[in-house]
Enzyme design. Structure first.
Site, PDB file in Angstrom:
ATOM      1  N   ALA A   7       1.190  -1.379   0.070  1.00  0.00           N
ATOM      2  CA  ALA A   7      -0.046   0.170   0.052  1.00  0.00           C
ATOM      3  C   ALA A   7       1.030   1.253   0.022  1.00  0.00           C
ATOM      4  O   ALA A   7       2.055   1.311   0.417  1.00  0.00           O
ATOM      5  CB  ALA A   7      -1.302  -0.260   1.209  1.00  0.00           C
ATOM      6  N   GLY A   8       0.807   2.091  -0.571  1.00  0.00           N
ATOM      7  CA  GLY A   8       1.265   3.039  -0.165  1.00  0.00           C
ATOM      8  C   GLY A   8       0.402   4.350  -1.621  1.00  0.00           C
ATOM      9  O   GLY A   8      -0.249   4.040  -2.178  1.00  0.00           O
ATOM     10  N   LYS A  45      10.722   6.241   2.587  1.00  0.00           N
ATOM     11  CA  LYS A  45      11.041   5.037   1.816  1.00  0.00           C
ATOM     12  C   LYS A  45      11.989   4.504   2.374  1.00  0.00           C
ATOM     13  O   LYS A  45      12.734   3.364   1.918  1.00  0.00           O
ATOM     14  CB  LYS A  45      11.085   5.149   0.379  1.00  0.00           C
ATOM     15  CG  LYS A  45       9.192   5.312   0.159  1.00  0.00           C
ATOM     16  CD  LYS A  45       8.704   4.559  -0.264  1.00  0.00           C
ATOM     17  CE  LYS A  45       7.286   4.068  -0.502  1.00  0.00           C
ATOM     18  NZ  LYS A  45       6.003   2.920  -0.643  1.00  0.00           N
ATOM     19  N   THR A  96       1.534   3.889 -12.678  1.00  0.00           N
ATOM     20  CA  THR A  96       0.383   3.933 -12.170  1.00  0.00           C
ATOM     21  C   THR A  96      -0.353   4.742 -11.945  1.00  0.00           C
ATOM     22  O   THR A  96       0.675   6.170 -11.880  1.00  0.00           O
ATOM     23  CB  THR A  96       0.864   3.694 -10.599  1.00  0.00           C
ATOM     24  OG1 THR A  96       1.951   4.379 -10.026  1.00  0.00           O
ATOM     25  CG2 THR A  96       2.099   2.179 -11.263  1.00  0.00           C
ATOM     26  N   TYR A 151       8.306  11.999   0.619  1.00  0.00           N
ATOM     27  CA  TYR A 151       8.416  10.581   0.459  1.00  0.00           C
ATOM     28  C   TYR A 151       9.333  10.018   0.260  1.00  0.00           C
ATOM     29  O   TYR A 151       9.919   8.173   1.124  1.00  0.00           O
ATOM     30  CB  TYR A 151       7.374  10.854  -0.728  1.00  0.00           C
ATOM     31  CG  TYR A 151       7.331   9.781  -1.886  1.00  0.00           C
ATOM     32  CD1 TYR A 151       6.269   8.846  -1.805  1.00  0.00           C
ATOM     33  CD2 TYR A 151       8.425   8.975  -2.968  1.00  0.00           C
ATOM     34  CE1 TYR A 151       5.673   7.637  -2.615  1.00  0.00           C
ATOM     35  CE2 TYR A 151       8.187   7.093  -3.059  1.00  0.00           C
ATOM     36  CZ  TYR A 151       6.768   6.949  -3.340  1.00  0.00           C
ATOM     37  OH  TYR A 151       6.398   5.726  -4.133  1.00  0.00           O
ATOM     38  N   SER A 183      11.415   2.062  -3.300  1.00  0.00           N
ATOM     39  CA  SER A 183      11.360   3.407  -4.259  1.00  0.00           C
ATOM     40  C   SER A 183      12.254   3.622  -3.929  1.00  0.00           C
ATOM     41  O   SER A 183      13.831   3.564  -3.108  1.00  0.00           O
ATOM     42  CB  SER A 183      10.368   4.599  -3.066  1.00  0.00           C
ATOM     43  OG  SER A 183      10.386   5.105  -4.459  1.00  0.00           O
TER      44      SER A 183
END
Length: 280
Positions: free
Chosen positions: A63-64, A139, A170, A135, A122
């Site tokens: 999930a993210g 990660k 995505t 972010y 990531s």
């Protein structure tokens, strides 16, 4: 499911989840609605796997999404920087949920004496200028967390690894599946354009001409979940067509950072001018 696993998967979109479950033979998959901002939801999802199928062999913390709280953007914060709400949300959503998933899965896997936990990190954990600083920090926490988990969980036969995707096409670029406001037609067009851009940036050129897709990450996860990776633990598996290896920051860190900063300052000045005019 194709590889013989029985799968419990989760998300916030009930209708979409049920539709995916219906594609598989009865008894092979189960959708559970889960909000990873809530530990109770994470625990319930993991316990459901044990209750339905008798054991838990694999956990993929996948999930993210964007690191900003819903309805907020960094450039619109009062002083143009992170505040307490932003930091708490991003760190829990992107990192805290991984810790909670690992915690509840490990309780079951310890009793079994085996298990594979895979955490999605990531390329932003490896380099700057990939997403916002929060972010990247969240990660990076994941990529370091797995190493400590090897000491913590390895003696119980549990392997813990991470996957660091590069630029993958995505819906995260438009707010994720839940928050984006694009129509299906707009989404399809945007994804085609995004894929073309991703392919042009990658140093490894495929004959197909495509960029990175979610299936590239799925195959990496499949390997780390399988018995073929039994001797692999504590690894951050980078899947990026070689970007991290040969280019450093492929977006051109200095120019991109300067442009982003100038744009952000311009927005803030415009906002302050409007507020000053309203006050007058």
């Amino acid at each position: 499911v194709k590889e013989g696993a029985k799968v419990v998967f989760s998300g916030r979109q009930e209708e979409a989840g049920r539709a995916i479950q219906a594609r598989h033979p009865p008894g092979t998959s189960l959708f559970v609605r889960c909000d990873v901002l809530k530990e109770a939801d994470i625990e319930r999802t993991i316990l459901t796997a044990k209750e339905q199928f008798g054991r838990l062999d694999i956990l993929f913390n996948n999930a993210g999404g964007p690191d900003n709280p819903p309805g907020r953007r960094l450039e619109n914060l009062p002083d143009g920087d992170f505040d307490e709400e932003y930091v708490k949300h991003s760190m829990w959503y992107l990192f805290g949920s991984v810790v909670m998933g690992t915690k509840h899965a490990a309780r079951i896997m310890r009793e079994q004496g085996s298990g594979s936990i895979i955490n999605n990190s990531s390329m932003a954990a490896q380099q700057g200028n990939h997403g916002s600083p929060m972010y990247g920090a969240a990660k990076a926490a994941i990529s370091n967390y797995i190493k400590h988990c090897v000491h913590w969980l390895g003696p119980s036969g549990i392997r813990v690894n991470a996957i660091s995707p590069g630029a993958i096409s995505t819906p995260i670029f438009w707010g994720g599946q839940t928050n984006n406001k694009l129509s299906p037609e707009q989404m399809e067009k945007a994804m085609r354009q995004l894929d073309k851009g991703m392919a042009s940036q990658a140093p490894t050129k495929l004959k197909s001409g495509r960029g990175g897709t979610s299936m590239d990450i799925a195959y990496a996860a499949l390997y780390l979940a399988s018995d073929e990776s039994e001797w692999v633990s504590g690894v951050d598996f980078i899947v990026d067509a070689g970007v991290n290896a040969v280019r450093g920051d492929h977006q051109g860190p200095r120019k991109a950072a300067e442009a982003a900063y100038a744009k952000r300052l311009a927005r803030l000045e415009k906002k302050r001018a409007a507020e000053a005019g309203a006050a007058a």
